[in-house]
Structures are given as structure tokens and as C-alpha cells.
Design an enzyme around this catalytic site. Structure first.
Site, short mmCIF file in Angstrom:
data_model
loop_
_atom_site.label_atom_id
_atom_site.label_comp_id
_atom_site.label_asym_id
_atom_site.label_seq_id
_atom_site.Cartn_x
_atom_site.Cartn_y
_atom_site.Cartn_z
N ASP A 68 0.83 -1.20 0.00
CA ASP A 68 0.00 0.00 0.00
C ASP A 68 0.87 1.25 0.00
O ASP A 68 2.04 1.22 0.40
CB ASP A 68 -0.98 0.02 1.19
CG ASP A 68 -0.28 -0.06 2.55
OD1 ASP A 68 0.74 -0.76 2.67
OD2 ASP A 68 -0.76 0.59 3.50
N GLU A 133 0.03 -0.97 5.90
CA GLU A 133 1.08 -0.43 6.75
C GLU A 133 0.90 1.07 6.92
O GLU A 133 1.14 1.63 7.98
CB GLU A 133 2.46 -0.71 6.14
CG GLU A 133 3.63 -0.53 7.12
CD GLU A 133 4.19 0.88 7.18
OE1 GLU A 133 4.96 1.18 8.10
OE2 GLU A 133 3.85 1.70 6.32
#
Ligand SMILES: [Zn+2]
Length: 375
Positions: A68, A133
Site C-alpha cells: 500500500d 502499513e
């Protein structure tokens, strides 16, 4: 074009704004399956995660990271579209270039060369990859680590691909991170007319001396690996907007970045002591985002440090500065954990980029580290 640069660009074309993965992990999984890895997809909620391994004995060397990326901000303020990776002035521009799609690509190509040359390598190579994250990080690495811990899986050496280089590629690896502890403090007063202060209690006046004492407090002096613990106020809100009203409460948000000289509990105790000594009526809500962790210099720091030197000629230093990372979760099951990746000057900014000349060397460094630890 180098195969690492090519894979970096393929990953960057996928707009995996946290917590979405948008197919990044399947790209990685296809390459890992070709190398004979066993894949376990471990989705939790909206979050894609996977654990992959090749080998059945120890030591276990794990590459860890996230697919991400943070949101782009205003797209029209980028010089080129954040999800159309573009090379200008020897730099590859786009969201996720440095944080951390170049590292993910380098993990894969390093492993491909290593496995091709040593199909019967010692130990186990593993991948722990998440798409959560940069966001709340509740369904990402922390959940995978819980599942791995529950079945007794441990990691000997973990390399997280966060961009850690500071001025020059290779100059910094992180061998730990500070802890992060936030507090939301509400100091209660009594609302009233500003012309009749004897009938009210001003929470701003009550809070100010306590805040001054907290701001002046020396929490610790740090230690060999950590700078001193710091306490910072991030927000103060109070008042009704009118100039003739004493407000009823004052809201204060603060955060500790703390060293291993403290635990969350010792910091909380000291804050309550100070607030109580000022006789305040208050509520205090705590949020612990991560405990500090440290990897002592040893086999892993030696291996990656000498790999960096062999590839770049740079003498790397160990550091624990910067924000939190998923290292805080993975360290629970990892004996030694370091973070190493490209220069971090542009991360989370408009026009994020990575130097094209650093991408293939990054892959070489990861490959040499594999050679040193699993050959
Ligand atoms: Zn990152």
C-alpha cells in the site's frame, strides 16, 4: 531495462492507496510461485496479506514490506501522474517509488538470482507482505504475526524494505525504532461569563502550568541506541468562539516518542503524577501505537552492512530515528530485524521518486545478504 526497474514500474502502475492492494501481491506471488515458494494468502477485513516460504530448515530469513501507498494529494500538482511511473533526470517518479515498491521489486529479483544459482540453498527464505502499513495497520502485519506466532513460526533474520537511506544511498539502516504513545487529555473547568470569573473555573488557566511542567520534563537521556524520549503537544482546543465566555473544558493531544529507557507504563505513571500534583479534574485516554524495539549488532547487521559496502562503497550506520514501521509487530517473532531501503527524502510527498541508479544496487545488496546468511 533492468528487471528490478521493470517490476518496480509494474507495481507503481497499480494505485494501491492504503489499504488497497490492487493486484500488487498477485504480481509478487506469481514470481514467487515460479521459484517454488509455498504461498499462504492471509486476508483480514479489507486487507490483503501473504506469507510465503521456500525451504524447511533454519535459519529463516524473511523479507517484509507493504504494497500500500499513502494518498497522492492533489494530482494536478504532480509533475507527472502519480500512477504513471515516469523517468526524468535519472529518477523514477510516482507514488510508492521509494516507499516501498522499489524495495518489493528488489526483494523479488534478488531472490530470483539467488534461487537460480543455489536451488538447494540452506535455511528458509520467507516473505511477509501486507497492504495495511500506511493506514490504521490493524489488519496487516500485526494479524499475520499473531497467526504465525500461534503456530510457533519464528524468524531468525528479518529485512524490512522501508526507505532508510538519508543523504546517500546505503548510508543508514534502522536497527530499532522508538516507541510511540499518544494521550488525549481533557481538563475540566466550569463554563461561565468572562466578567464573573469567580463563578467559573478556567480550564486553560488550570492546564497551562501542568503543560509547562510536562514540556520541561527531562524524561530520560536516551542510551547507546536511542535519542532522549520526547514529549510533544500536537493539538490544543478550547473555547466557544465567543470572547466573553470562559470555556468548560480544554482538550489536549500529545505524543511520546520513547526510548527503551521507558515503558508505556512508566511514562503514563509520571504524566498522571504531574497532572495530579496540579490538582486538575481531568480525563486521559491513552493509545499505544508501538513499543520501542532494538536489534543488537550481530549476524544480520554485519551481513547487510558488508553487503552495502561491497555494492556501494558506503559505510552504513545504525539508527533508530524516524517514525514507526511494521518492524514493531514483526520483532515479536524475529530474533534480529533491520530495515533497509532507498533514500527517503521524497516519501509521502508530491513527486515522490527514487534514483534509477539505486534500484539495481538495492537488489544486489539484498542478494548478497542472502548469500552471506543462507549460502
Ligand atoms: Zn513504508
Amino acid at each position: 531495462m533492468s528487471s528490478t526497474l521493470e517490476l518496480t514500474q509494474q507495481l507503481m502502475q497499480l494505485d494501491s492507496i492504503t489499504p488497497r492492494d490492487e493486484g500488487c501481491q498477485e504480481l509478487m506471488i506469481a514470481r514467487l510461485e515460479d521459484m517454488g515458494f509455498t504461498i499462504e494468502r492471509m486476508p483480514f477485513g479489507d486487507v490483503s496479506n501473504f506469507w510465503a516460504h521456500r525451504g524447511h530448515s533454519g535459519p529463516v530469513l524473511c523479507f517484509a514490506g507493504h504494497t500500500d501507498v499513502v494518498p497522492t494529494g492533489p494530482v494536478d500538482q504532480w509533475q507527472s501522474h502519480p500512477f504513471h511511473p515516469t523517468i526524468r533526470n535519472d529518477h523514477l517518479f510516482g507514488r510508492g517509488a521509494a516507499d516501498m515498491k522499489a524495495s518489493l521489486a528488489a526483494f523479488i529479483t534478488a531472490t530470483e538470482r539467488f534461487v537460480a544459482a543455489r536451488p538447494n540453498h540452506a535455511g528458509t527464505i520467507a516473505f511477509l507482505i501486507t497492504s495495511d502499513e500506511e493506514g490504521v495497520a490493524t489488519d496487516g502485519s500485526v494479524r499475520v504475526v499473531e497467526a504465525l506466532e500461534a503456530r510457533g513460526q519464528h524468524i531468525d533474520y528479518c529485512i524490512v524494505g522501508e526507505p532508510t537511506s538519508d543523504q546517500v544511498f546505503g548510508d543508514t539502516i534502522k536497527n530499532g525504532r522508538r516507541g510511540s504513545l499518544s494521550g488525549h487529555l481533557i481538563v475540566h473547568g466550569i463554563q461561565g461569563h468572562i466578567a464573573y470569573p469567580q463563578l467559573a473555573k478556567n480550564p486553560i488557566h488550570l492546564a497551562a502550568p501542568a503543560l509547562a511542567e510536562l514540556a520541561a520534563e527531562v524524561w530520560d537521556d536516551g542510551n547507546e541506541y536511542f535519542p532522549p524520549t520526547s514529549w510533544q503537544v500536537s493539538n490544543i482546543h478550547s473555547g466557544t468562539g465567543a470572547t466573553n465566555v470562559i470555556p468548560g473544558h480544554c482538550d489536549i493531544k500529545f505524543n511520546f516518542r520513547f526510548s527503551t529507557e521507558h515503558t508505556a507504563e512508566t511514562l503514563k505513571d509520571r504524566v498522571h503524577q504531574i497532572l495530579d500534583s496540579h490538582g486538575l479534574a481531568y480525563e486521559l485516554h491513552w493509545l499505544l501505537s508501538g513499543n520501542p524495539f532494538i536489534t543488537q549488532p550481530g549476524a544480520l547487521t554485519d551481513a547487510i552492512g558488508s553487503a552495502i559496502h561491497e555494492v556501494t562503497g558506503v559505510e552504513t550506520v545504525l539508527s533508530t530515528t524516524g517514525g514507526t514501521s511494521d518492524g514493531r509487530f514483526i520483532k515479536r517473532i524475529a530474533r534480529e530485524l533491520v530495515e533497509f531501503g532507498p533514500i527517503n527524502a521524497s516519501i509521502h510527498k508530491l513527486n515522490e521518486c527514487v534514483s534509477v541508479d539505486d534500484i539495481e544496487p538495492l537488489s544486489r545488496i539484498y542478494e548478497k545478504t542472502l548469500l552471506k546468511l543462507l549460502a
